[in-house]
Enzyme design. Structure first.
Site, mmCIF file in Angstrom:
data_model
loop_
_atom_site.group_PDB
_atom_site.id
_atom_site.type_symbol
_atom_site.label_atom_id
_atom_site.label_comp_id
_atom_site.label_asym_id
_atom_site.label_seq_id
_atom_site.Cartn_x
_atom_site.Cartn_y
_atom_site.Cartn_z
ATOM 1 N N ASP A 216 4.435 -5.931 4.971
ATOM 2 C CA ASP A 216 3.827 -4.758 5.609
ATOM 3 C C ASP A 216 3.842 -4.887 7.128
ATOM 4 O O ASP A 216 2.951 -4.405 7.808
ATOM 5 C CB ASP A 216 2.391 -4.615 5.080
ATOM 6 C CG ASP A 216 1.758 -3.288 5.464
ATOM 7 O OD1 ASP A 216 2.507 -2.347 5.783
ATOM 8 O OD2 ASP A 216 0.525 -3.209 5.465
ATOM 9 N N HIS B 260 0.830 -1.202 0.000
ATOM 10 C CA HIS B 260 0.000 0.000 0.000
ATOM 11 C C HIS B 260 0.862 1.248 0.000
ATOM 12 O O HIS B 260 1.982 1.246 0.530
ATOM 13 C CB HIS B 260 -0.990 0.000 1.175
ATOM 14 C CG HIS B 260 -0.368 0.141 2.527
ATOM 15 N ND1 HIS B 260 -0.126 1.361 3.111
ATOM 16 C CD2 HIS B 260 0.050 -0.779 3.426
ATOM 17 C CE1 HIS B 260 0.408 1.170 4.308
ATOM 18 N NE2 HIS B 260 0.531 -0.107 4.528
ATOM 19 N N ASP C 217 -0.498 4.460 0.753
ATOM 20 C CA ASP C 217 -1.024 5.512 1.622
ATOM 21 C C ASP C 217 -0.289 5.452 2.954
ATOM 22 O O ASP C 217 0.362 4.457 3.274
ATOM 23 C CB ASP C 217 -2.533 5.346 1.832
ATOM 24 C CG ASP C 217 -2.902 4.001 2.425
ATOM 25 O OD1 ASP C 217 -2.327 2.978 2.002
ATOM 26 O OD2 ASP C 217 -3.738 3.954 3.337
ATOM 27 N N ASP D 170 6.493 1.827 6.230
ATOM 28 C CA ASP D 170 5.079 1.418 6.140
ATOM 29 C C ASP D 170 4.378 2.251 5.085
ATOM 30 O O ASP D 170 3.783 3.262 5.404
ATOM 31 C CB ASP D 170 4.414 1.562 7.501
ATOM 32 C CG ASP D 170 2.960 1.124 7.489
ATOM 33 O OD1 ASP D 170 2.554 0.424 6.564
ATOM 34 O OD2 ASP D 170 2.224 1.509 8.422
ATOM 35 N N GLU E 170 -5.144 1.535 2.626
ATOM 36 C CA GLU E 170 -4.931 0.509 3.655
ATOM 37 C C GLU E 170 -5.122 1.068 5.052
ATOM 38 O O GLU E 170 -5.782 0.460 5.890
ATOM 39 C CB GLU E 170 -3.532 -0.098 3.519
ATOM 40 C CG GLU E 170 -3.353 -1.388 4.307
ATOM 41 C CD GLU E 170 -2.873 -1.212 5.744
ATOM 42 O OE1 GLU E 170 -2.943 -2.166 6.514
ATOM 43 O OE2 GLU E 170 -2.444 -0.096 6.125
HETATM 44 ZN ZN LIG Z 1 1.162 -0.766 6.418
#
Ligand SMILES: [Zn+2]
Ligand SMILES: *[C@@H]1O[C@H](CO)[C@@H](O)[C@H](O)[C@H]1NC(C)=O
Ligand SMILES: *[C@@H]1O[C@H](CO)[C@@H](O)[C@H](O)[C@H]1NC(C)=O
Ligand SMILES: *[C@@H]1O[C@H](CO)[C@@H](O)[C@H](O)[C@H]1NC(C)=O
Ligand SMILES: *[C@@H]1O[C@H](CO)[C@@H](O)[C@H](O)[C@H]1NC(C)=O
Length: 508
Positions: free
Chosen positions: A229, A133, A135, A166, A200
């Protein structure tokens, strides 16, 4: 693959691994070593460029949490930039429009597209799909960042910036690993697919629906799904994650009437809702952390010897962990017990009471209606609907014993299943071998005590092996101030993914 064939294949594999492990120690160069060495050299040589691309991605404020048009524009820009990057690899990219999202305040905001990309479709090669992801959680320097969160800044080998670990860093690591083969004019040993989303952190709006819709199309040729992640449990030792706990969240409402009372005029003649609720909440878990709901442990999978050994091998300094947590004493004294109670046993936590008096001062109110909130982290093989029934029956039994004239209502607004992978799956074996090659060490085999629904969604819908292969160190600070990824983790992570492609192609 036929499951029986799969089992035969994996025991054969185990045998081969044993044999190869034996030979490996006496004759150093593993297969592919020529290509691997060239890939690793290439990656080392270009590491500043890889840091530079991460800097460009971190510079985009792709915050999916704050429902503000500006951030949505940034998210769209982020997805476009990623799509261009994937096209640059030679991938075919489908940017799936997901319409818009209606917010509770009536506002409507566009949902950033999900990217589905594919590179190669050679039926002789395995197809590995990477989920990531782009975002991020909100970040502002005033929150306590030492550097601007959207300017990737290197200090002592640590790359600080929102999204660095992240999840922008790991997504780019995968892209750079794919790229390295092309740069060396080497055929990729696997077919690659990507599913990249931009919502996410806001609960993966529209993702599950899309995966369901693409099950027999985009995902039909996928053999393995890799997610990167989460984090290691150590600063230096790599990990492989094979499970996450589920969650069932409960609300128990006790009501006398909608309005509150004064204890001077009603105290002494009522069944007080708060007293009922405190008794109910007090009946859930004992002081040793044991859940008191009858039957709740019946479905928890028994601990095997093999699993016990995984826990013994994990790198965790308990004293440091306790210090960092600022907790005087945990319920358990050993590393193994602590990790097992975080990962492979259920836990019950009481979160709050809505409607209770919770301000400063001494107000003599009797709340007329209160709602207690608690949740249970679920582990294999607990079943959400069975747990719902057990908890409801338990609360009803406790409540009826009180002969209260109040009304009680129990609901479970969230029910998310736990996820567990088979650590003998081909891709886990391949990842272990790749970790051994890059880091010269056996990974910690870990689970995550929190709930990450995505792995379970892929497992349930696509019914293929899902693996979580983290790159970041335990102190990366995802979601928090001064989030970072170490340059070392990022660059070695690119090598890890490249080595993984070669290993999975060999083992498939
Ligand atoms: Zn994440
Ligand atoms: C934990 O904190 C104690 C007291 O502050 C200190 O003496 C000890 O060295 C710390 N241990 C670790 C591993 O950080
Ligand atoms: C959970 O239990 C219910 C009721 O016993 C059953 O219908 C359902 O199939 C189970 N779900 C899973 C995922 O095992
Ligand atoms: C509830 O009522 C039953 C039957 O009237 C009685 O035996 C019991 O003691 C009562 N329990 C409480 C907690 O008041
Ligand atoms: C994994 O494979 C090993 C060796 O073949 C076997 O002993 C073990 O039971 C397997 N574990 C699981 C979880 O399948």
């Amino acid at each position: 693959m036929d499951p029986k064939l799969g089992r035969m294949a994996s025991s054969l594999l185990a045998l081969l691994l044993l044999l190869e492990g034996g030979m490996f120690s006496s004759s150093p160069p593993p297969p592919h070593s020529g290509l691997l060495e060239r890939l690793f050299q290439h990656i080392d040589l270009h590491q500043d460029e890889f840091v530079q691309t991460l800097k460009e991605w971190v510079a985009i404020e792709s915050d999916s949490i704050q429902p503000v048009p500006h951030f949505r524009q940034e998210l769209f820009r982020m997805m476009t930039m990623a799509a261009d990057k994937l096209r640059g690899l030679g991938a075919r990219v489908d940017s799936v429009d997901l319409g818009s999202q209606q917010l509770p305040d009536g506002q409507s905001l566009p949902i950033p597209p999900i990217l589905l990309a594919e590179l190669g479709n050679d039926p002789r090669k395995p197809t590995v799909c990477f989920y990531g992801h782009l975002d991020v959680q909100p970040a502002q320097q005033e929150d306590g960042w030492r550097t601007d969160p959207y300017t990737l800044t290197e200090v002592d080998g640590k790359l600080y910036g929102r999204g660095a670990t992240d999840n922008k860093g790991p997504v780019l690591a995968w892209i750079h690993a794919v790229r390295a083969f092309g740069d060396l004019e080497q055929d990729l040993p696997v077919n690659i697919k990507f599913i990249l989303e931009g919502m996410e952190e806001a609960g993966s709006v529209a993702l599950e629906e899309l995966v369901e819709r693409e099950k027999d199309r985009f995902f039909s040729s996928v053999d393995y799904i890799v997610i990167s992640d989460n984090l290691w449990i150590s600063q230096k030792k790599p990990a492989l994650t094979y499970g996450t706990r589920g969650n069932s969240y409960f609300m128990v409402e006790v009501k006398c009437r909608d309005q509150d009372f004064h204890s001077g005029t009603f105290g002494g003649i009522l069944n007080e809702p708060m007293a009922d609720l405190v008794a109910l909440l007090g009946s859930l878990v004992d002081s040793s952390g044991h859940i008191l709901v009858p039957g709740i442990y019946d479905q928890v999978s028994p601990l095997t010897e093999e699993e016990k050994r995984l826990y013994e091998a994990i790198d965790l300094d308990l004293e440091e962990y306790r210090n960092n947590s600022q907790v005087e004493k945990f319920l358990f004294d050993t590393k193994e017990e602590i990790l097992m109670h975080l990962w492979r046993y259920p836990s019950l936590s009481i979160h709050g009471i809505e409607g209770a008096f919770d301000e400063a001062g001494a107000k003599t109110v009797i709340p007329g209606r209160v709602t207690g909130k608690f949740s249970i982290r679920l582990v294999p093989h607990m079943n959400v609907s069975v747990v719902e029934k057990q908890v409801t029956q338990h609360l009803e039994a406790i409540f009826s014993k009180r002969n209260s004239s109040n009304q009680m209502a129990v609901s479970m607004p969230i029910g998310l299943h736990p996820w567990i992978a088979n650590i003998n799956d081909t891709q886990y074996l391949a990842a272990k071998r790749a970790i051994r090659t890059v880091f010269g060490i056996e990974p910690d085999m870990i689970q995550d005590g929190s709930t990450i629904p995505i792995a379970k969604i892929f497992q349930d819908i696509i019914q293929k092996s899902v693996m979580m292969l983290p790159l970041g160190a335990v102190d990366d600070g995802e979601h928090s101030q001064n989030e970072k990824i170490n340059r070392w983790n990022y660059i070695e992570g690119i090598k890890l993914f490249a080595a993984f492609f070669l290993e999975i192609a060999k083992l498939h």
